[in-house]
Design a protein around this motif. Structure first.
Motif, mmCIF file in Angstrom:
data_model
loop_
_atom_site.group_PDB
_atom_site.id
_atom_site.type_symbol
_atom_site.label_atom_id
_atom_site.label_comp_id
_atom_site.label_asym_id
_atom_site.label_seq_id
_atom_site.Cartn_x
_atom_site.Cartn_y
_atom_site.Cartn_z
ATOM 1 N N THR A 1 36.414 -21.783 -13.868
ATOM 2 C CA THR A 1 36.632 -20.419 -14.534
ATOM 3 C C THR A 1 35.711 -19.851 -15.467
ATOM 4 O OG1 THR A 1 39.179 -21.004 -14.180
ATOM 5 C CG2 THR A 1 38.435 -19.160 -15.835
ATOM 6 N N ALA A 2 35.367 -20.903 -16.486
ATOM 7 C CA ALA A 2 34.575 -20.756 -17.689
ATOM 8 C C ALA A 2 33.102 -20.134 -17.222
ATOM 9 C CB ALA A 2 34.403 -21.723 -18.638
ATOM 10 N N ALA A 3 32.490 -20.841 -16.330
ATOM 11 C CA ALA A 3 31.148 -20.495 -15.688
ATOM 12 C C ALA A 3 31.451 -19.325 -15.105
ATOM 13 C CB ALA A 3 30.697 -21.663 -14.715
ATOM 14 N N ARG A 4 32.367 -18.958 -14.187
ATOM 15 C CA ARG A 4 32.347 -17.705 -13.554
ATOM 16 C C ARG A 4 32.412 -16.424 -14.722
ATOM 17 N NH1 ARG A 4 36.724 -14.598 -11.763
ATOM 18 N NH2 ARG A 4 36.430 -13.099 -10.441
ATOM 19 N N TYR A 5 33.442 -16.736 -15.698
ATOM 20 C CA TYR A 5 33.688 -15.457 -16.498
ATOM 21 C C TYR A 5 32.316 -15.271 -17.416
ATOM 22 C CZ TYR A 5 38.522 -14.302 -15.746
ATOM 23 O OH TYR A 5 39.498 -13.783 -15.093
ATOM 24 N N ILE A 6 31.759 -16.482 -17.897
ATOM 25 C CA ILE A 6 30.465 -16.246 -18.528
ATOM 26 C C ILE A 6 29.540 -15.624 -17.559
ATOM 27 C CG2 ILE A 6 28.610 -17.353 -19.937
ATOM 28 C CD1 ILE A 6 30.569 -19.493 -20.720
ATOM 29 N N ALA A 7 29.054 -15.918 -16.404
ATOM 30 C CA ALA A 7 28.112 -15.312 -15.650
ATOM 31 C C ALA A 7 28.630 -13.898 -15.284
ATOM 32 C CB ALA A 7 28.195 -16.136 -14.381
ATOM 33 N N LYS A 8 29.717 -13.639 -15.002
ATOM 34 C CA LYS A 8 30.285 -12.070 -14.666
ATOM 35 C C LYS A 8 30.129 -11.347 -15.586
ATOM 36 C CE LYS A 8 34.910 -11.835 -14.339
ATOM 37 N NZ LYS A 8 35.370 -10.790 -15.291
#
Length: 422
Positions: A45-52
């Motif tokens: 979740t953290a990786a996806r939200y930071i990238a997005k």
């Protein structure tokens, strides 16, 4: 109210704030670099939200050894026959293809906090400006007398989903008629507080259908557990006479096992069993200890941004974190990840950061369409993540309400896995 996918995705903190300051340059004078270790409910979740939400302005690398992630939440439903194994498995493909995340399938084996460098088992090194650890759990050595990790194939823990879950299911299916299943329950704190007792419910459901004269023994070091009255009501209603829960007053805190002989000794009395699920005491995943950010078992963090109290450039999420009042659950890790992602993005790009808010709900299934839940909302204080009020199912609820609660959990599962993996 039924919690469907759209409603779940809207329960996180606001993370779409516009960027209002220049980007912080990374160590190599390029984009800021974030490395996330652990691809579960927190890390993915953290990786996806930071990238997005950074729209390409932050270089995100996700380190996760497994190529397919099996959720520990809902794994009990696989044991109970309500799910197929593939139903709880998920790919990292969209994180790479749609969000530009560098997904590295390897083990992180070293962290140099002086040089901000992660070392992988394959020999690669990853520099970072911010490091997010979401490694889940490991087990405390010697927590259950007679058991260590070398015995996990004879007496599986199945508390890290995947091959252990399949093994426990195969052992259940192979139980002799009228056989005995035993669980050694963990002491507090541990991953998913209702998890062992939902597991007992699901195993009882499976055995009632396939081996109705089988017996279940639970040796528990705790005098009470999450949703205890609800589970015990359900066991009495649906599995009367099948489950023997043994708390500390009757020796549940004095247990040893012999995996070779398949025996469980409770307060000096030896019991021959056919299947034994040993769930030992837990601690933060090994990489948190290697990083030097634990207190010996868990990793203390600051509630406002999930940053480590030992190092402001490291953030710790989910089960591994010592954060206050939140339980160690997938929902909690996902909620913490959104707060952390917003804080990291703000620190690296100057985007706006809103006050941290958290939420959690833990659903459990007792039998077909008999779902129960417990949950709360939380806020960040200087000392910890603090509960601001909660809720729990009640004994004696109608069948219609219990069915709606189960259906709500199905909507949540669809929502959180989409939130994790895209």
């Amino acid at each position: 109210m039924t919690l469907n996918r759209r409603k779940f995705l809207g329960t996180g903190v606001a993370v779409g704030a516009s960027m209002s300051a220049p980007m912080v340059m990374g160590a190599a004078h390029g984009k800021p670099k974030v490395v996330v270790i652990g691809g579960g409910a927190g890390g993915a979740t953290a990786a996806r939200y930071i990238a997005k939400d950074s729209k390409g302005e932050i270089d995100v690398t996700l380190v996760e050894p497994t190529r397919r992630y099996y959720t520990c939440f809902f794994s009990n439903l696989y044991l109970g026959g309500f799910k197929q194994f593939n139903d709880i498995g998920h790919s990292y493909g969209k994180l790479a293809s749609e969000y530009g995340i560098n997904v590295v399938h390897d083990w992180a084996i070293g962290i140099d906090r002086d040089t901000n460098m992660v070392t992988l088992a394959g020999g690669s090194k990853l520099p970072y400006d911010k490091l997010i650890l979401s490694p889940g759990i490991d087990f405390v050595d010697g927590a259950v007398e007679g058991w260590d990790i070398s015995a996990q194939n004879k007496m599986p823990h199945a508390y890290k989903a995947g091959s252990q879950t399949e093994l426990l299911k195969a052992q259940l299916e192979a139980m002799p008629e009228g056989g005995t299943f035993a669980m050694v329950a963990p002491p507090n704190p541990y991953r998913c507080p209702p998890g062992p007792y939902e597991r007992i419910s699901m195993i009882a459901h499976f055995l009632k259908q396939n081996n109705p004269t089988a017996k279940i023994i639970v040796a528990d070091p705790k005098p009470k557990f999450s949703k205890m009255a609800l589970f015990q009501e359900g066991w009495g209603n649906h599995y009367d006479g099948m489950i023997d829960w043994i708390g500390p007053d009757f020796g549940g805190d004095s247990v040893s096992v012999n995996p070779d002989a398949m025996t469980v000794t409770i307060d000096g009395e030896e019991n021959k069993v056919d299947v034994c699920n040993v769930i030992p005491a837990m601690k933060a995943g090994k990489i948190a200890e290697i990083a030097g950010v634990t207190d010996g078992n868990w990793a203390p963090v600051n509630a406002a941004d999930m940053s480590s109290k030992a190092d402001p450039d490291i953030h710790v999420l989910g089960d591994a974190a010592a954060q206050g009042d939140m339980p160690k659950s997938g929902y909690a890790a996902n909620s913490q990840a959104k707060v952390c992602a917003m804080a990291v993005r703000g620190a690296l790009t100057g985007s706006k950061v809103f006050p941290a808010k958290f939420s959690n709900t833990c659903w459990s299934l007792i039998t077909t369409n008999d779902g129960i839940k417990v949950g709360a909302n939380y806020e960040a204080t200087p000392e910890k993540i603090a509960s601001t009020g909660g809720f729990i199912s009640k004994t004696g609820e109608s069948a219609e309400l219990r069915k709606a609660t189960y259906e709500e959990s199905e909507g949540w599962y669809t929502g959180i896995t989409s939130d994790m993996f895209g």
